[in-house]
Structures are given as C-alpha cells and as structure tokens.
Scaffold this motif. Structure first.
Motif, short mmCIF file in Angstrom:
data_model
loop_
_atom_site.label_atom_id
_atom_site.label_comp_id
_atom_site.label_asym_id
_atom_site.label_seq_id
_atom_site.Cartn_x
_atom_site.Cartn_y
_atom_site.Cartn_z
N ALA A 189 0.83 -1.22 0.00
CA ALA A 189 0.00 0.00 0.00
C ALA A 189 0.85 1.26 0.00
O ALA A 189 0.50 2.26 0.64
CB ALA A 189 -0.96 -0.01 1.20
N LYS A 456 3.24 5.92 6.46
CA LYS A 456 2.00 5.55 7.15
C LYS A 456 2.18 5.66 8.67
O LYS A 456 2.47 4.67 9.34
CB LYS A 456 1.58 4.14 6.74
CG LYS A 456 1.35 4.02 5.24
CD LYS A 456 0.89 2.65 4.83
CE LYS A 456 0.68 2.61 3.33
NZ LYS A 456 -0.28 3.61 2.86
N TRP A 464 0.26 0.39 10.44
CA TRP A 464 0.72 -0.72 9.62
C TRP A 464 -0.37 -1.20 8.66
O TRP A 464 -1.52 -1.40 9.06
CB TRP A 464 1.12 -1.91 10.49
CG TRP A 464 2.35 -1.71 11.32
CD1 TRP A 464 2.40 -1.56 12.67
CD2 TRP A 464 3.70 -1.66 10.86
NE1 TRP A 464 3.70 -1.41 13.08
CE2 TRP A 464 4.52 -1.47 11.99
CE3 TRP A 464 4.29 -1.75 9.60
CZ2 TRP A 464 5.90 -1.38 11.89
CZ3 TRP A 464 5.67 -1.65 9.49
CH2 TRP A 464 6.47 -1.47 10.63
N PRO A 465 -0.03 -1.41 7.37
CA PRO A 465 -0.96 -2.11 6.48
C PRO A 465 -1.21 -3.52 7.02
O PRO A 465 -0.33 -4.14 7.61
CB PRO A 465 -0.20 -2.16 5.15
CG PRO A 465 0.84 -1.10 5.25
CD PRO A 465 1.21 -1.02 6.69
N GLU A 467 -1.36 -6.44 5.73
CA GLU A 467 -0.56 -7.57 5.26
C GLU A 467 0.76 -7.72 5.99
O GLU A 467 1.33 -8.81 6.01
CB GLU A 467 -0.30 -7.46 3.75
CG GLU A 467 -1.30 -8.23 2.91
CD GLU A 467 -0.72 -8.68 1.58
OE1 GLU A 467 -0.29 -9.85 1.49
OE2 GLU A 467 -0.72 -7.88 0.65
N PRO A 526 -3.61 -2.94 13.17
CA PRO A 526 -4.78 -2.33 12.51
C PRO A 526 -6.09 -2.39 13.30
O PRO A 526 -6.83 -1.41 13.34
CB PRO A 526 -4.90 -3.10 11.19
CG PRO A 526 -3.52 -3.61 10.93
CD PRO A 526 -2.93 -3.89 12.26
N GLN A 546 -7.73 1.05 13.05
CA GLN A 546 -6.76 2.14 12.97
C GLN A 546 -7.18 3.27 13.91
O GLN A 546 -7.47 3.04 15.06
CB GLN A 546 -6.60 2.62 11.52
CG GLN A 546 -6.06 1.55 10.57
CD GLN A 546 -4.58 1.23 10.74
OE1 GLN A 546 -3.99 1.48 11.79
NE2 GLN A 546 -3.99 0.62 9.73
#
Length: 567
Positions: A189, A456, A464-465, A467, A526, A546
């Motif tokens: 991302a 981010k 954190w994304p 994944e 997340p 988030q």
C-alpha cells in the motif's frame, strides 16, 4: 501471542539521536534496539513485520520463475579482485583476513559470488535463462550511518541475478522484475515511483530505481503527474525552457567593477536573472573546459562528468589556472571569443539578448545573441543542469514535480560487465563460447519496513498495512487484577480468534489502562478490541480500526465482525 511473555520494550519518550519517524517509532514501539553504530537487533514484533515483507517478496518474485538460493555472507577477496571491484568499492567494503592471511570481505552484494556459481555449473545456452535470488544479510561500512534502519551498516536485502544468451531474454526478465517490484510495493500500500537512475558501482547499463515517496527521503525525484515519466534527479533530463527569441539589442561591453557573482550582476545591471549566463571552468583531458549555464540554474555535476573530454570525477579548475587560460577572473568569463572548448546548456542555447562575462576583468557583455556572433555558431549544446520544479517533462506530458523519495529497490541490466571480467561463458547454438548477459535486482527488506512507517504514521504511532502488521488484532483486557469477568471474556475471545487463524497480540498484563492504550498506539496493529468491566455490564466491547472512532459491539458478535472486516 501474549504481551506478558513477549519482549516488547516500548518507550514513553523520544530516543536521543532518533530524527525521523521510522527510527523513532520502531524504537518506541519495541520493534528494534540499537547494538552499535548502524547495527540493530530486530525484536519479536519487528521480526514478524520482516517475515511478512519477505513472504510478499517471495510470492511475487517466484511468479517470475526465479529460484531461491542462499549464498555466504563472508566472501573471498580473490573474487572481488577478479571483477576489479576490490579497490573500487573503497571503504564501504569491510575487509578481513583469515588465519592463513587470505583476504575476505563481508558481503555488500553478491555479483561476484553468483557469477562464480554460474560459471562453475552452467555450460550451455540450453540452460538459460537462469534467474536466482536470495533474501539475506548484507554489510556496507557506511561512513555515517543515520536514520535508523533506513541507512544502517547491516541490513536484510533481497538480491537477484539473471543470466541470458541474448538481449531479448534479458529484457523480458528485466520487465518481469519491474512488474514484480511494482506488485510488491502495491501490496504494501505504498505510494511509489519507478525512476530512471545511474548504476553506480554495480553497473551502468539500463537501470531503474524504485522510490517510496516521503519527505524524509534522501533522494529527490522528478516526475510527471499525468504520465509515467519519473527520474532520479541525478538522471533527470532537463529540456530547454522558453522559445528562441528575436535579437533586439546591440552587443555592448559594460563596466561592472568588482562584480563576480550572478546576484551582484543582476543588481548592478537591473536585469532578470533568467537573462544572465554564467560560465564554469572544469578540468579536461587536454585543457580546461567551459560549462555555460543560465544564471538561475545549477550545474548537474554527474552529467558534466560524462561529457567528452571532461575529467571524471568532475574537478573545478583553480582560479590561477583559469586566469592563465582565459585571461580574467572567474566572475568575468563568458562564451563570446572564449579561447577554450566549452559546452552550452540547452536553456542557454535558446536565449536572446542575454548578459555574460566579457572575458576581461570587471566587464560584461549585454545584448549577446547566438545567431549573431560568429564565435558562438559552433557551440556544443548539451544537457548540463539540474531540473527544477515546473520544468517541462521530457515526454511532453506537462510540468515536472519534484519530491523526496526513499530508494527501496534497484534493477539493472549488467550486460557482460561481470561475465567478461570473470569469464562466465556458455556454448551457444553454434557451439561457440560466449559471455552471458546478466541482470541484477535488489530490494531492501529492512528498508521497506522503515519506508512503510515513513508514509503511514500519525503523531501517535505507526499505521501498519494489514498484510505486514505484527498482528491483525490487538486484544486489550482492562483492569485484569480486579475483574475475573474481563479475564474470562478476553480469554474466550482470544481462543476464538486464534482458532480462526487470526493473529492476535493479547495484552493480558497487570497494567493500568492508560499504559495499555499508549502501547497499543505505539505498536499500530490495525484492529483493536478492548474489553472492560463497564462494557461487559452491557455485554459489549469496544471495536476500532486504525484511528477510526471506537464502536460498541456485542461480545458474541465481535469475532464475526472482525472476520467480516478481514474479508
């Protein structure tokens, strides 16, 4: 994974000497700890992030029909001497000797080792193409390690190498790696650009860098917002700005006493800086060489060093030597009747009625025009300058934007740079021995972890994304010592989640709610489920994604809700 028995040493305060977000937050969130200058230990949460990045890398690289190997971290010096890079790498290469006084080095990269592996095991073009990669530790003795794991001395990198019988095969793999890197960064991302670049000490054939856009990036990249054009500022082509105008002024020599700078010239003659021209003098192979630029433009030293007959590395001529060859001080030099070879930047070549030095101390010329003075007719026009914001993109798509970028990947066409010096050959279809063509493909794993945070994060912590987050959900149990109901409910939810294969960080510690919430923010997982006495009285728990607003969800529906959101 329970917080109480996992090493997660979070920090309340910003660590000394941590300057950028990724360094600060990786330390504060308990992901890393520094061992020495440019050396970091990755702790359990950090390792989980790295492992997930590695998984994504493997999945995408394996799609290109590349195969994983693992090569030694310590390399024989004789291979580096064979490729002529033992000295070229300079102090970045950490050298050592064994008990038999044989030279070795810690691996900064693996071109020599992979070429040696290839030449000893592949003999025929029928075994090509062959693409191998590894994910392994590297060491480069940075003169000034900084920015945490973004520029450390030891790091984890994916490096890959391909071998080919012809350019068509090499180009196909090069494009496949470009697509694979793009897919990796998209899955993370990240907002990124693939840019034209210089090869440096690895190789100087066709190559591209991958940059994650971030204000803290060490590199500047120029790109078009409406096309795919993007280039490292070191490589970016500067096209001429403005159109050729008709001469309207008479060539005039004017007195400019003690004027030796462009700013002084602008003030003295009251002319726009865009109509001034400066001439820089650098060392050439046979004589000094002039470089003529617009007054408001900056010389691109890498471009200049690549010009015919210009010495590399670029060296500016001493003032005493300038006077010997030109007859004046550096502040009064201009292209009219200049008695040494010179190159003219494209943006200068379209100027009319400009101002430049008269090659006589304390004098300048006004009303200078290329199409009028015979001494200017044979000027060699080159791209000499750095691009600036708003310059036209070389592909004609519109103005360029300039932004900082973090280099996380680099792909090269090496040609025969290593196969020739190290005699890596195969028999072609005619039975003749030929040097193979090679490609090289690097991607920084530890650097990617930091780059994600640079893009981010907020003032509280990382975002954190999903994944690559250290866990999918952070389960927080409040006031554990005094409420068996909270403990029982949290344990039940934890069991449900782990049974469903959900990765959970369960904060089961005997700590105050404020401490747990602060740690959860610093870790940045997340999804968060918070279980407390007040909510349980209504049979609800807090649910949050988030930094979104918290919502109350019934205890028996929180796991199904999470599963639905995770898809």
């Amino acid at each position: 994974m329970k917080f109480s028995n996992t090493l997660i040493p979070t920090l309340r305060d910003i660590p000394a000497n941590a300057e950028i977000a990724s360094h600060i937050l990786l330390l504060r969130g308990g992901f890393i700890r520094q061992l020495g200058s440019g050396l970091y230990t990755w702790l359990p949460l950090g390792v989980r992030v790295l492992q997930k990045i590695e998984r994504i890398v493997r999945e995408e690289i394996n799609k290109t029909d590349a195969h994983e190997v693992l090569m030694p971290f310590v390399q024989p010096g004789e291979l580096w001497k064979e490729s002529d890079r033992w000295e070229v790498m300079g102090p970045d290469l950490l050298r050592m000797q064994d008990r038999h006084e044989n030279d070795y080095c810690l691996s900064p990269t693996h071109e020599e080792v992979i070429t040696d592996l290839f030449r000893k095991n592949v003999k025929s073009y029928r075994q090509l193409p062959c693409t191998l990669y590894q994910i392994a530790t590297k060491f480069r003795d940075e003169i000034r390690p900084r920015f945490g794991v973004l520029r450390s001395r030891e790091f984890i990198m994916k490096d890959g190498y391909s071998f080919h019988i012809d350019e068509k095969s090499l180009h196909a793999t090069y494009l496949a790696m470009h697509d694979a890197y793009s897919s990796i960064l998209s899955r993370l991302a990240l907002d990124f650009r693939s840019v034209e670049a210089h090869g440096g000490v690895i190789g100087d054939d066709e190559n591209r860098e991958f940059h994650v856009l971030a204000d803290t990036g060490e590199d500047a990249i120029a790109y078009s917002k409406v096309s795919s054009y993007a280039s490292n500022l070191e490589k970016a082509e500067a096209v001429a700005t403005g159109d050729v105008a008709t001469a309207s002024e008479t060539l005039t020599k004017v007195s400019t006493p003690n004027i030796r700078t462009i700013n002084g010239l602008v003030e003295c003659l009251d002319v726009p800086i865009e109509r001034t021209v400066k001439t820089l003098i650098v060392q050439g192979r046979d004589s000094p060489i002039g470089l003529v630029l617009r007054g408001d433009h900056e010389l691109h030293e890498i471009k200049a060093a690549r010009l015919p007959n210009v010495l590399s590395p670029l060296t500016f001529t001493k003032e005493s030597e300038v006077r010997h060859h030109v007859g004046c001080n550096v502040g009064s030099i201009g292209p009219v009747q200049l008695q040494i070879p010179y190159y003219v930047d494209r943006s200068v070549a379209v100027l009319s009625d400009f101002v430049c030095g008269a090659n006589e101390d304390d004098f300048h010329l006004t009303g200078v025009n290329w199409n009028r003075d015979e001494s200017l007719q044979s000027a060699a026009i080159q791209d000499l300058r750095k691009v600036v914001e708003g310059d036209p993109a070389p592909d004609g798509s519109g103005p360029l934007s300039i932004q900082r970028g973090i280099e996380v990947g680099h792909i090269f066409k090496l040609g025969t740079k290593y196969s020739h010096t190290m005699n890596a050959t195969v028999l072609d279809e005619r039975g003749e021995s030929v040097n193979v063509l090679m490609g090289c493909y690097g991607l920084g794993v530890t650097r990617l972890a930091a780059a994600v945070i640079e893009q981010k994060h907020d003032e509280i912590g990382p975002l954190w994304p999903l994944e690559i987050a250290p866990a999918q959900v952070h389960l927080v149990a409040l006031n554990v010592p005094r409420s068996s109901e909270v403990v029982n409910a949290a344990n039940h939810v934890y069991e449900q989640l782990t049974t469903q294969g959900i990765e959970v960080l369960y904060d089961d510690r005997n700590e105050r709610p404020g401490v747990k919430f602060a740690d959860a923010d610093l870790i940045g997982i997340p999804y968060r489920i918070t279980i407390g006495e007040r909510g349980l009285k209504e049979n609800t728990v807090e649910y949050q994604h988030q930094r979104e607003l918290k919502v109350d969800v019934s205890l028996d529906q929180v796991v199904p809700t999470l599963l639905q959101d995770l898809g």
